[in-house]
Structure formats: structure tokens, C-alpha cells
Design an enzyme around this catalytic site. Structure first.
Site, short mmCIF file in Angstrom:
data_model
loop_
_atom_site.label_atom_id
_atom_site.label_comp_id
_atom_site.label_asym_id
_atom_site.label_seq_id
_atom_site.Cartn_x
_atom_site.Cartn_y
_atom_site.Cartn_z
N VAL A 11 0.82 -1.33 0.00
CA VAL A 11 -0.06 -0.14 0.07
C VAL A 11 0.95 1.20 -0.10
CG1 VAL A 11 -1.48 1.34 1.39
CG2 VAL A 11 -2.14 -0.93 1.06
N GLU A 154 -7.53 2.39 2.43
CA GLU A 154 -7.20 2.21 1.05
C GLU A 154 -8.00 0.87 0.32
OE1 GLU A 154 -5.30 4.07 -1.22
OE2 GLU A 154 -6.22 2.47 -2.40
N LYS A 157 -6.24 -3.02 -5.26
CA LYS A 157 -6.38 -4.31 -5.11
C LYS A 157 -4.85 -5.01 -5.71
CE LYS A 157 -9.49 -5.06 -8.21
NZ LYS A 157 -10.01 -3.78 -8.65
N GLU A 158 -4.09 -6.00 -5.02
CA GLU A 158 -2.84 -6.21 -5.51
C GLU A 158 -3.03 -6.81 -6.79
OE1 GLU A 158 -0.99 -8.83 -2.72
OE2 GLU A 158 -1.41 -7.29 -0.95
N PHE A 255 -17.26 -10.89 -8.15
CA PHE A 255 -17.06 -11.65 -6.72
C PHE A 255 -17.96 -12.57 -6.52
CE2 PHE A 255 -13.90 -8.36 -5.92
CZ PHE A 255 -13.06 -9.22 -4.98
N TYR A 257 -17.45 -15.54 -8.14
CA TYR A 257 -16.96 -16.72 -8.83
C TYR A 257 -16.47 -17.85 -7.62
CZ TYR A 257 -16.63 -14.84 -13.08
OH TYR A 257 -16.97 -14.08 -14.46
N GLY A 263 -8.08 -15.70 0.02
CA GLY A 263 -6.92 -15.74 1.13
C GLY A 263 -6.28 -14.22 0.75
N CYS A 266 -5.68 -9.47 3.16
CA CYS A 266 -6.79 -8.40 3.97
C CYS A 266 -8.20 -9.32 4.00
CB CYS A 266 -6.86 -7.45 2.62
SG CYS A 266 -5.83 -6.29 2.55
N LYS A 269 -8.09 -11.51 7.43
CA LYS A 269 -7.72 -10.74 8.60
C LYS A 269 -8.84 -9.80 8.88
CE LYS A 269 -4.46 -7.13 7.38
NZ LYS A 269 -5.38 -5.78 7.52
#
Ligand code: NAD
Length: 442
Positions: A11, A154, A157-158, A255, A257, A263, A266, A269
Site C-alpha cells: 500500500v 485504501e 487490489k494487489e 465476486f 466466482y 486468502g 486482507c 484478517k
């Protein structure tokens, strides 16, 4: 304008670099000396498409600087972002020790008015703690310097972090000060030319918005995984159900699928931390508790399919694992489902040879020599008793059936991300197991 970003991870580095791209002078601070030295030389510690070029460009133009000293980083800065990690504590709550350590360091180092904005994902009430920690340090120094805190969660998305940061759907700012609001408006204006909004709100609402957003996304995934498992029992095809419900504009097609569980650094946790926040406030978030339970079970679904295909005896068998990162386009392996499957395979007496386009080094750090590492996807599959796909990297999408047929000891594919067509697999002579669809057996 000059700003500082403390915490130079996924980030912090992306945010700092994107702000620099707009002409702002940015200093990124991190306690990891090795990371900072590498960055100064233009070596990027993470895999994020497009980031390296952008970092180098801004370093060359002298808009982006790196240091391990917060004091040095804060010289002349008007806004400082806190972007350090907030890993789960033992009880599931967000561990704020890094955030508070940075707040104290800011209090010890600042010499002029500052807006301190928290970008890390932090529970409701954190801004107050940050404010108190800074004030305590200022009092210890016996100096009077005014400052404002803000919450700026923030949403990048990675894997698509730069695009997300440059063209955000929205910017959320929680603040109680007009001055802080003006600074944030100025800073974010260049990113909002696409007409997407900057939404100002009170600080607790901003802090909660981030958790609610991630929890909603995790809920959609767990819901679809639950439906997928039911599909298998009753003989329905989850892909059809997904298309059927996704075309309803009230639901949408994102979202939903199904797969081998979510995992990453983010969702797991943040879901845990929100449940904990609710508990601490005497409220049980029942839906989210189920979301977490479903996900834990879902991470084992692929192993269970392997186990039953081989009649419960995996001793001495070897499996190829394709994909180790928690999703494509990142080397982040935190909470990745692949590791649950690998650990269960090893426990059952099997061996593993794994391949991932970018996450092999991360995996080696975690797993050492407990598994073998392949140089490419076919090297992993060579002589394996089965192929297990855990991350839907682009390069796995079109397989060379001819090569695979020759090198696999037994022609069976377990697909944790539903990227192949069952009918095509059967035609090519493979037994094929996926999520929420009938096994395809030739
Ligand atoms: P990260 O682990 O990649 O980076 C955190 C960095 O902070 C590390 O480089 C660490 O060395 C540094 N750090 C720790 N303590 C420090 C200190 N006292 N002073 C200076 N630096 C310090 O973490 P990340 O993935 O970038 O996540 C950061 C925060 O942003 C978390 O709260 C996370 O939940 C949130 N977030 C992450 C993502 C994501 O996709 N990774 C997206 C949105 C929000």
C-alpha cells in the site's frame, strides 16, 4: 506539495509512487533498511505490474525519495500517511502496535502543522488512539504543534494496484477538520478527474467502511462457495447458476466466482477483526462468522477431492501444484489456499512439486525444502500423479494437452479455480474435478 508515507509495503509504495506521479514530492519511510536500500537502487521488493517503471521514473525526476528516518521524511511535509501492516493479533483483533509506534515517532519528529492520515486498515477508534499517542509525545517534548488526524482507508487490489490507485471508484476520507479536508481534496483531485467521488464522513464511519467493504466481498465469495458445494450434491452446475444470478443487475457479476477459498493479506484478517470489533461492542455478526467458517472449510475442498479420487491413499504419490500466490498477478502468498492443500498433502504422505510465475521465492521462504520447486508448469507436472491448479494465472489457461498427457503419470486434474471446461478435459482423456460442477470422468 510535500508528503510522507510511513510503511513502504504494497500500500505505502504504490500510494507514494502514484502521488509522486501527480507532481507531489513524496518521501517513503520504512524501518526495513534492506528494503529502503534496494528501493534507492531501483529494486522493487514486491511484484506489482507497472510499479517498477513508475518508481524509477519518479526517483529520476526527484519526486520520490526513500529513507528509514521518519524525522528526515517529515521535513517540510504537510500530510503524512500511515501505511504500516495491521496483522491479526492472537484473538483476531487488528494488532495496532506498528500504527501506534509510527504515531509516536511522528509525535517525536514533527516540527510543523501536519495532517496525519491512516491508510492502514484499522478498527473504529484507532484515529483517537493515534491522536492521543502523538499528543503524548508532543507533551513529553513540551512543544505545542497543532495537527489533525484523518482516516483514509485504501481500496487498491494487489495485481491491479496502480490502476486502482490512479482511477479509484471513490476516495473515503474521515475527518473532523476543515483544514485536513482541504489538504486531502488537493492531494486527491488529480485522481478524480474521471468523475468518481471523494466522500467525506466522520472518522468512525470511514474506519468501518473499509471493513464493511472487504467483509461484503468475502461474504459474496463464501456464499457462492456454499452454493457451489450444494450444486455438487444436487447435480447442478455452479457456473450456470452464477451466470443466471450475475445477470440480475441487483446482484451483478463481480465476486461471485466460486473457488478454493479466499486468502490474501486482507479478507481473512479483516473479516476476523470486524467480528472481534462487533464482539467487543456486545454484538455478534452472525453472517460474518459463517463466512469465515465456510472459507476455512473451502480451503480443504480440493484436498478432499484428491483424497477421495485416490481412495484415501496418498502415500508416495507426487502432485504438481500450479499457483502459490493467493491470486494472480501478485507474489503475495499470505493465507493462500495453496498452502493449506500442500500441507494436507504432505501430512498424508504425498510429495509436491510446485510452480508459480512469481511467488516461488515467497513460497521457499515459507516451505523451505519440504517441497520441490519447478522451473515451469510442465516441469512441475512431469511424472506427477495429479495436477492441482490453485491460482488462475493467465499462463495456466491454455494447456498443451499433448504434453501433459505424456508427462503426467496419471491423467487427473484438480482445478481449484474452475478455469477449464469439463467437456474438453474429458475429450482429451483427463479425469477432471472442479468446484461446484460434476466430476468429469472419461
Ligand atoms: P506490508 O506488510 O506489505 O507493508 C507494511 C510495511 O510497513 C513493511 O514494509 C514494514 O517494514 C513497514 N513498517 C512496519 N512498522 C513500521 C514502522 N514502525 N515504521 C516504518 N515502517 C514500518 O503491508 P500492506 O499489504 O502494504 O498493508 C498495509 C496496510 O494496508 C494494512 O493495514 C492492510 O490491511 C492495508 N491494506 C492492504 C491492501 C493490500 O492489498 N495489501 C489493500 C488495502 C489496504
Amino acid at each position: 506539495m510535500k508528503i510522507t508515507v510511513v510503511g513502504t509495503g504494497y500500500v505505502g509504495l504504490v500510494s507514494g509512487t502514484c502521488f509522486a506521479e501527480t507532481g507531489v514530492i513524496v518521501t517513503c519511510v520504512d524501518i526495513d533498511n534492506d528494503k529502503i536500500e534496494k528501493l534507492k537502487k531501483g529494486i522493487i521488493p514486491i511484484y506489482e505490474p507497472g510499479l517498477e517503471t513508475m518508481v524509477r521514473r519518479n526517483v529520476e525526476k526527484e519526486r520520490l525519495f526513500f529513507t528509514t528516518s521518519t524525522k528526515e521524511g517529515l521535513e517540510g511535509a504537510e500530510v503524512v500517511f500511515i501505511a504500516v501492516g495491521t496483522p491479526p493479533d492472537e484473538d483476531g483483533s487488528a494488532d495496532l502496535k506498528h500504527v501506534i509506534a509510527v504515531a509516536r515517532e511522528i509525535g517525536r519528529s514533527m516540527s510543523q502543522y501536519l495532517v496525519i492520515a491512516t491508510k492502514s486498515t484499522v478498527p473504529v477508534g484507532t484515529a483517537k488512539k493515534v491522536k492521543a499517542a502523538i499528543q503524548e509525545e508532543l507533551d513529553k517534548r513540551g512543544v505545542k504543534i497543532s495537527f489533525d488526524v484523518a482516516s483514509n482507508p485504501e481500496f487498491l487490489k494487489e495485481g491491479a494496484a496502480i490502476e486502482d490507485f490512479l482511477k479509484p471508484d471513490r476516495i473515503i476520507i474521515g475527518t473532523e477538520s476543515d483544514e485536513a479536508q482541504k489538504f486531502m481534496e488537493r492531494l486527491y483531485k488529480p485522481f478524480l478527474l474521471n468523475g468518481h467521488p471523494i466522500i467525506f464522513m466522520d472518522i468512525p464511519s470511514a474506519e468501518l467502511t473499509k471493513y464493511a467493504a472487504n467483509s461484503m466481498l468475502a461474504t459474496r465469495i463464501s456464499f457462492m462457495n456454499d452454493i457451489a458445494n450444494l450444486c455438487e450434491i444436487i447435480g447442478a452446475d455452479v457456473n450456470m447458476v452464477r451466470r443466471g444470478i450475475g445477470s440480475d443487475t441487483r446482484i451483478g457479476n463481480k465476486f461471485i466466482y466460486p473457488g478454493a477459498g479466499y486468502g490474501g493479506s486482507c479478507f481473512p484478517k479483516d473479516v476476523k477483526a470486524l467480528i472481534k470489533t462487533a464482539n467487543e461492542n456486545g454484538y455478534g455478526l452472525e453472517v460474518l462468522k459463517a463466512v469465515e467458517r465456510v472459507n476455512d472449510k473451502q480451503k480443504e475442498v480440493i484436498f478432499n477431492k484428491i483424497y477421495s479420487h485416490f481412495g484415501g491413499n496418498l502415500k508416495g504419490k507426487r502432485f504438481a501444484i500450479w499457483g502459490l500466490s493467493f491470486k494472480p498477478n501478485t507474489d503475495d502468498t499470505r493465507e493462500a489456499s495453496a498452502f493449506v492443500v500442500i500441507s494436507k498433502l504432505l501430512e498424508a504422505g504425498a510429495t509436491v512439486k510446485a510452480y508459480d510465475p512469481v511467488a516461488l521465492d515467497e513460497a521457499k521462504r515459507k516451505l523451505g525444502d519440504s517441497i520441490l520447486y519447478a522451473t515451469d508448469l510442465y516441469d512441475a507436472a512431469n511424472d506427477a500423479d495429479g495436477l492441482v491448479l490453485m491460482t488462475e494465472w493467465q499462463e495456466f489457461r491454455v494447456i498443451n494437452y499433448g504434453v501433459l498427457s505424456k508427462i503426467l503419470k496419471s491423467k487427473v486434474v484438480f482445478d481449484g479455480r474452475n478455469i477449464y471446461e469439463p467437456s474438453e478435459m474429458v475429450e482429451e482423456g483427463f479425469a477432471y474435478y472442479s468446484i461446484g460442477r460434476k466430476p468429469a470422468i472419461p
